[in-house]
Design a protein around this motif. Sequence first.
Motif, PDB file in Angstrom:
ATOM      1  N   ALA A 112      51.865  -4.542  43.264  1.00  0.00           N
ATOM      2  CA  ALA A 112      51.063  -5.566  43.090  1.00  0.00           C
ATOM      3  C   ALA A 112      49.641  -5.411  43.554  1.00  0.00           C
ATOM      4  O   ALA A 112      49.471  -4.383  44.132  1.00  0.00           O
ATOM      5  CB  ALA A 112      51.436  -6.474  44.261  1.00  0.00           C
ATOM      6  N   TYR A 113      48.742  -5.998  42.774  1.00  0.00           N
ATOM      7  CA  TYR A 113      47.412  -5.484  43.075  1.00  0.00           C
ATOM      8  C   TYR A 113      46.573  -6.846  42.698  1.00  0.00           C
ATOM      9  O   TYR A 113      46.961  -7.613  41.891  1.00  0.00           O
ATOM     10  CB  TYR A 113      46.866  -4.178  42.447  1.00  0.00           C
ATOM     11  N   CYS A 114      45.200  -6.841  43.362  1.00  0.00           N
ATOM     12  CA  CYS A 114      44.280  -7.825  42.858  1.00  0.00           C
ATOM     13  C   CYS A 114      42.972  -7.028  42.201  1.00  0.00           C
ATOM     14  O   CYS A 114      42.631  -5.818  42.640  1.00  0.00           O
ATOM     15  CB  CYS A 114      43.803  -8.722  44.099  1.00  0.00           C
ATOM     16  N   ILE A 115      42.357  -7.418  41.017  1.00  0.00           N
ATOM     17  CA  ILE A 115      41.243  -6.707  40.529  1.00  0.00           C
ATOM     18  C   ILE A 115      40.119  -8.023  40.385  1.00  0.00           C
ATOM     19  O   ILE A 115      40.644  -9.089  39.758  1.00  0.00           O
ATOM     20  CB  ILE A 115      41.690  -6.304  39.262  1.00  0.00           C
ATOM     21  N   HIS A 116      39.137  -7.579  40.317  1.00  0.00           N
ATOM     22  CA  HIS A 116      37.835  -8.426  39.862  1.00  0.00           C
ATOM     23  C   HIS A 116      37.182  -7.819  38.836  1.00  0.00           C
ATOM     24  O   HIS A 116      36.612  -6.776  38.737  1.00  0.00           O
ATOM     25  CB  HIS A 116      36.911  -8.379  41.285  1.00  0.00           C
ATOM     26  N   ILE A 117      37.284  -8.428  37.710  1.00  0.00           N
ATOM     27  CA  ILE A 117      37.196  -7.563  36.404  1.00  0.00           C
ATOM     28  C   ILE A 117      35.679  -7.607  36.145  1.00  0.00           C
ATOM     29  O   ILE A 117      35.202  -6.493  36.000  1.00  0.00           O
ATOM     30  CB  ILE A 117      37.601  -8.707  34.974  1.00  0.00           C
ATOM     31  N   ASP A 118      34.837  -8.640  36.540  1.00  0.00           N
ATOM     32  CA  ASP A 118      33.292  -8.472  36.075  1.00  0.00           C
ATOM     33  C   ASP A 118      32.418  -8.660  37.208  1.00  0.00           C
ATOM     34  O   ASP A 118      31.140  -8.746  36.998  1.00  0.00           O
ATOM     35  CB  ASP A 118      33.104  -9.546  35.077  1.00  0.00           C
ATOM     36  N   ARG A 119      33.004  -8.970  38.437  1.00  0.00           N
ATOM     37  CA  ARG A 119      32.193  -9.300  39.694  1.00  0.00           C
ATOM     38  C   ARG A 119      31.441 -10.506  39.424  1.00  0.00           C
ATOM     39  O   ARG A 119      30.344 -10.782  40.038  1.00  0.00           O
ATOM     40  CB  ARG A 119      30.948  -8.112  39.919  1.00  0.00           C
ATOM     41  N   VAL A 175      32.982  -3.236  33.722  1.00  0.00           N
ATOM     42  CA  VAL A 175      33.931  -4.309  33.203  1.00  0.00           C
ATOM     43  C   VAL A 175      34.929  -3.689  32.144  1.00  0.00           C
ATOM     44  O   VAL A 175      36.230  -4.095  32.324  1.00  0.00           O
ATOM     45  CB  VAL A 175      33.022  -5.463  32.465  1.00  0.00           C
ATOM     46  N   ALA A 176      34.494  -3.024  31.255  1.00  0.00           N
ATOM     47  CA  ALA A 176      35.423  -2.367  30.278  1.00  0.00           C
ATOM     48  C   ALA A 176      36.561  -1.728  30.791  1.00  0.00           C
ATOM     49  O   ALA A 176      37.550  -1.555  30.593  1.00  0.00           O
ATOM     50  CB  ALA A 176      34.699  -1.643  29.293  1.00  0.00           C
ATOM     51  N   GLN A 177      36.158  -0.940  32.066  1.00  0.00           N
ATOM     52  CA  GLN A 177      37.156  -0.060  32.722  1.00  0.00           C
ATOM     53  C   GLN A 177      38.142  -0.963  33.297  1.00  0.00           C
ATOM     54  O   GLN A 177      39.494  -0.851  33.410  1.00  0.00           O
ATOM     55  CB  GLN A 177      36.318   0.814  33.559  1.00  0.00           C
TER      56      GLN A 177
END
Length: 542
Positions: free
Chosen positions: A304-311, A21-23
């Motif tokens: 452009a990108y998508c990220i899921h921070i914490d699942r 999550v921190a990463q």
Amino acid sequence: MSHALQAFIEAHTRQVEPLVVAQSEAYWRFTTTGRKEDEEEYARLTAALRKVYADREAFARLRRLMEEAGLLKDGVFTPNPQVPPLLARQARILYDDFRGLQIDPALIDAITELEKEVEGAFNTFRATLRGRPVTDNQIRQILRTSEDLALRREAWEASKQIGAQVAERLLRLVERRNEGARQVGFDNFYTMSLALAEQDEGELFRLLDHLDRLTRPLFAAYKAELDAELARRFGVEVADLYPWHYSDPFFQEPPEAGDGISRLFEGRDPVTLSRAFYSAIGLEIEDILARSDLYEREGKQQHAYCIHIDRKGDVRILANLQPDAYWAETMLHELGHAVYDKYIDRDLPFLLRTPAHILSTEAIAVLMGRLIHHPAWLRRYLGLEEESLQQALPQALRRHRAKLLIFTRWVLVMAHFERALYQNPRQDLNRLWWDLVEEFQMVRRPEGRDAPDWAAKIHFSVAPVYYHNYLLGELAASQLLMTLRARIGEDEAWIASPETGAFLIRRYFRPGRSVDWNTLMVFATGYPLSPEPFARDLEPAA
């Protein structure tokens, strides 16, 4: 023995979840601001995670527990029906994650530092054109619309400037990645990456060779027509066409002269279009949009990108939106990734709350991005009058087919080059790059050019051994499209029905990584990944 294995995995999850999550948060801050301190924090957390998986004692304990549970024999994963499926799946994933990082800690640090340097160079780089800094969007606009051949050439050359800046560092990174792969028993990093991603190198390149044979005559015919058009447009002979005559720096996209589909999207807000579509098919995106960073800003990454921070549902998109077709497609694409992440079953263990595979999430993103070429979608979401649609329809269908052909040929370049890069990083890569471009894309190399143009492609640096998954995602997208049409109805139906979202959530998103990618394809479509639906999408319109 299953209880001991379960306890190991739970302890491991407690260790890595806060780091993951921190990463993710640090990467988001870095790419949205370009701040050095965020870059350093991201690199530090990346190294910390890698060292968790490089722990030899932990890996030995995991291996022993898997052997005792009947899940591992002679280093090969072996299913055991007496072990709960979700536990066995987590163990399989962890085993591969640990195995790939059983390398010297000092080497991990060196790899992490080089990755940080190279990605930082890409994130903050701005090309120089005629003495002034320019963005990627500005270069792309010149190549799309300018009739000034001198300016086009200079813009194309400017798009490759980053290659010279990062090439040597990238080669050092390749060599260190290879060194790590050899330490864990693989010939090179490319082979290792495929194996640890549940992909077979031989099968992959047999598929690519099949796609080469399938698309070569179709592409040659298309490109002959395209080159004739470009020669007329620019007043040159076909034999005198060079890379800067095409409208994309790498010839990844069908060139256009500012009409057809592009004209339909001029001034159209990608967010508004995406919001209308995703809402209609029953996939909620307002929370995703609220957390996203969508517009150009100094110091921000230009891609452009998508990220899921914490699942747990904190899904975000980075983009640099403009009111045009390129960014409309990109927004639909990235939101495809986003809704997949969002709707994964949150009751799954942390290690399984990701897409089944990178090609699985690419399939959804590709399926959604393709829609800007579908007549029914254009009619409904651009609100086109029938006359306007009929005028645009031939161009839309032609461009869609051209896009698939061109992209297939481009991925052949990328995959063959990257495999060769890791097999021998000190060969004449500049020459090899243009050999492959001429072979697969049929684009003539600039006379006398000897520059690391290959290194200007960011994926070699920040997403190694990934690019082939875009093409596999195209195949999976065609297979999913065929399934949606069969279950819900032709394009007029599925692009506007909440049943579409319900089906995707139930049969494709919710399983997450609880199954492998091909098992997911069977669950969603009824059969394993096949090139046949994709081949039908390549056929010329009647």
